[in-house]
Write a protein that holds these residues in place. Structure first.
Motif, PDB file in Angstrom:
ATOM      1  N   PRO A 213       0.809  -1.226   0.000  1.00  0.00           N
ATOM      2  CA  PRO A 213       0.000   0.000   0.000  1.00  0.00           C
ATOM      3  C   PRO A 213       0.839   1.272   0.000  1.00  0.00           C
ATOM      4  N   LEU A 214       2.012   1.219   0.639  1.00  0.00           N
ATOM      5  CA  LEU A 214       2.894   2.391   0.637  1.00  0.00           C
ATOM      6  C   LEU A 214       3.452   2.632  -0.771  1.00  0.00           C
ATOM      7  N   LEU A 215       3.863   1.554  -1.435  1.00  0.00           N
ATOM      8  CA  LEU A 215       4.380   1.671  -2.795  1.00  0.00           C
ATOM      9  C   LEU A 215       3.291   2.150  -3.752  1.00  0.00           C
ATOM     10  N   LEU A 216       2.086   1.618  -3.581  1.00  0.00           N
ATOM     11  CA  LEU A 216       0.964   2.029  -4.425  1.00  0.00           C
ATOM     12  C   LEU A 216       0.662   3.508  -4.259  1.00  0.00           C
ATOM     13  N   LEU A 217       0.720   3.990  -3.019  1.00  0.00           N
ATOM     14  CA  LEU A 217       0.468   5.402  -2.759  1.00  0.00           C
ATOM     15  C   LEU A 217       1.525   6.284  -3.405  1.00  0.00           C
ATOM     16  N   LEU A 218       2.785   5.867  -3.320  1.00  0.00           N
ATOM     17  CA  LEU A 218       3.861   6.657  -3.918  1.00  0.00           C
ATOM     18  C   LEU A 218       3.732   6.705  -5.440  1.00  0.00           C
ATOM     19  N   SER A 226      -4.404  12.988  -9.260  1.00  0.00           N
ATOM     20  CA  SER A 226      -5.855  13.176  -9.173  1.00  0.00           C
ATOM     21  C   SER A 226      -6.562  11.968  -8.562  1.00  0.00           C
ATOM     22  N   ALA A 227      -5.901  10.805  -8.589  1.00  0.00           N
ATOM     23  CA  ALA A 227      -6.478   9.604  -7.974  1.00  0.00           C
ATOM     24  C   ALA A 227      -6.039   9.437  -6.528  1.00  0.00           C
ATOM     25  N   ALA A 228      -5.197  10.336  -6.043  1.00  0.00           N
ATOM     26  CA  ALA A 228      -4.635  10.199  -4.705  1.00  0.00           C
ATOM     27  C   ALA A 228      -5.685  10.189  -3.590  1.00  0.00           C
ATOM     28  N   PRO A 229      -6.750  11.001  -3.664  1.00  0.00           N
ATOM     29  CA  PRO A 229      -7.746  10.930  -2.570  1.00  0.00           C
ATOM     30  C   PRO A 229      -8.333   9.533  -2.397  1.00  0.00           C
ATOM     31  N   MET A 233      -6.869   6.971   0.700  1.00  0.00           N
ATOM     32  CA  MET A 233      -7.709   6.478   1.789  1.00  0.00           C
ATOM     33  C   MET A 233      -7.794   4.957   1.769  1.00  0.00           C
ATOM     34  N   PHE A 234      -7.808   4.388   0.571  1.00  0.00           N
ATOM     35  CA  PHE A 234      -7.825   2.929   0.433  1.00  0.00           C
ATOM     36  C   PHE A 234      -6.548   2.333   1.025  1.00  0.00           C
ATOM     37  N   CYS A 235      -5.415   2.942   0.710  1.00  0.00           N
ATOM     38  CA  CYS A 235      -4.126   2.449   1.216  1.00  0.00           C
ATOM     39  C   CYS A 235      -4.010   2.628   2.728  1.00  0.00           C
ATOM     40  N   ALA A 364     -10.249   3.113  -9.262  1.00  0.00           N
ATOM     41  CA  ALA A 364      -9.763   4.372  -8.677  1.00  0.00           C
ATOM     42  C   ALA A 364      -8.823   5.087  -9.635  1.00  0.00           C
ATOM     43  N   VAL A 365      -7.962   4.324 -10.311  1.00  0.00           N
ATOM     44  CA  VAL A 365      -7.050   4.913 -11.296  1.00  0.00           C
ATOM     45  C   VAL A 365      -7.844   5.473 -12.481  1.00  0.00           C
ATOM     46  N   ALA A 366      -8.846   4.719 -12.951  1.00  0.00           N
ATOM     47  CA  ALA A 366      -9.683   5.199 -14.052  1.00  0.00           C
ATOM     48  C   ALA A 366     -10.403   6.488 -13.662  1.00  0.00           C
TER      49      ALA A 366
END
Length: 375
Positions: A213-218, A226-229, A233-235, A364-366
């Motif tokens: 999840p940390l790597l995914l967030l980075l 734009s997908a960070a919110p 929160m998911f991560c 979420a990415v889409a």
């Protein structure tokens, strides 16, 4: 007599209109589907009840000053969908996906329905009476990801006036996963393909589950802010569950918090099912496009799995591709059920959870891509 007349004119019977009666009937239908049929009851029940409340004449429950009006700020600001994403993250196990990283491609492929529907929504502008802007089309298209919170989040940002129809369509099709997906899965696969038994997944360590999840967030922060919110929160929810040192916070996210927010979110969505906002030609277009988006997403996931099976050293059952839509864990259960129908010894649930979890990330990415394109 004058007082009696005023009293009569203040009653619901005097102020009732046909459209309000229709929308209250829609609310009761949603309650029936939730209670009697068990279709997404956690969301359809509060949405249906909210629809009934918002269409009671004179009461003004959804108007300024009413409770539903203030609850809607949780959607308008994006707070409710994001909190639900945190709860979903806390309930998600990335283990099956990390054990078989190839399933990320299946989660990505299932999002094809989103972008195909974006073009379809714009094409509907050729129909007299329909006029969707690019923002409207982007908000409608996200239904194809079969992710209710994401659909609500994107709609609240791009097309608030369409929120009610988009939310009802998203959760309705999520509830109908066991009915919609199996015919598509059977039509696109042979009996031999459905009988494929996959190799047992390797064990995934706690370190991998913490780092992911940390790597995914980075990666999200660097490539698609734009997908960070949504992803963030998911991560956060997933990290609280994976790290094992904040069990109380993880359990609160999985239970009390997500349950409370689900009630508020459902009522808020129901407040947008008022007669003047819902009974439009656009609503039928949204419901139709939502069904098409969901079907395309299911089909593209299955077809991608068929292609991967041709080139993979280890066998891949194409049925797990249908779980690439992010209806967790229902889509994975459907893939497992269809597999067992063909081969009673073919247990695909854990294998299907990989693309299912990947689908949550993919939707979420889409959503982030659509928000970037529009803004």
């Amino acid at each position: 007599m004058e007082n009696l007349t005023l009293l009569w004119e203040s009653t619901g019977l005097y102020n009732f209109s046909g459209p309000q009666a229709i929308m209250m009937a829609v609310g009761f239908l949603l309650l029936y589907l939730a209670i009697k049929k068990g279709f997404e009851p956690l969301l359809l029940l509060p949405i249906g009840f909210g629809a009934i409340l918002s269409n009671i004449p004179v009461a003004g429950i959804a108007d300024e000053g009413g409770i539903l009006h203030y609850l809607y700020y949780g959607i308008k600001t994006g707070i409710f969908p994001l909190l639900i994403f945190m709860g979903v993250g806390a309930m998600t196990d990335f283990g099956p996906m990390l054990a078989n990283p190839k399933t990320l491609f299946l989660g990505a492929a299932a999002q094809f329905g989103i972008f195909a529907t974006l073009l379809g929504a714009l094409a509907l502008n050729a129909v007299p009476g329909l006029e969707f802007t690019f923002k409207d089309a982007a908000a409608i298209a996200i239904i194809g990801g079969a992710d209710g919170p994401t659909a609500i989040y994107v709609a609240s940002k791009l097309a608030p006036e369409l929120l009610g129809a988009i939310a009802v369509a998203a959760y309705s099709y999520m509830a109908l996963v066991p009915l919609i997906q199996p015919p598509i899965m059977r039509a696109l696969t042979t009996e031999q393909e459905r009988s494929i038994e996959m190799q047992q997944l390797r064990s995934v360590g706690s370190t991998e589950k913490i780092v992911f999840p940390l790597l995914l967030l980075l990666l999200t922060a660097f490539l698609l802010p734009s997908a960070a919110p949504l992803v963030g929160m998911f991560c956060l929810g997933n990290l609280m569950n994976a790290c094992g040192v904040v069990e109380r916070l993880s359990k609160a996210s999985q239970n009390e918090l997500i349950n409370i927010v689900t009630i508020f979110l459902g009522l808020s969505v129901g407040s947008k099912l008022s007669a003047h906002a819902f009974l439009k030609l656009e609503t039928l277009g949204i419901l139709g496009l939502g069904a098409i988006a969901f079907c395309i997403g299911t089909a593209s996931g299955v077809l991608m799995a068929k292609v991967m099976n041709k080139f993979s050293k280890t066998p891949i059952n194409p049925l797990i591709g249908a779980a690439g839509v992010s209806a967790v864990p229902m889509a994975a259960r459907v893939a497992n059920k269809v597999g067992l129908e063909t081969n009673p010894h073919n247990f695909l649930l854990m294998h299907a959870m990989g693309p299912n979890v990947a689908g949550v990330i993919g939707s979420a990415v889409a959503a982030g891509i659509l928000l970037s394109l529009v803004n």
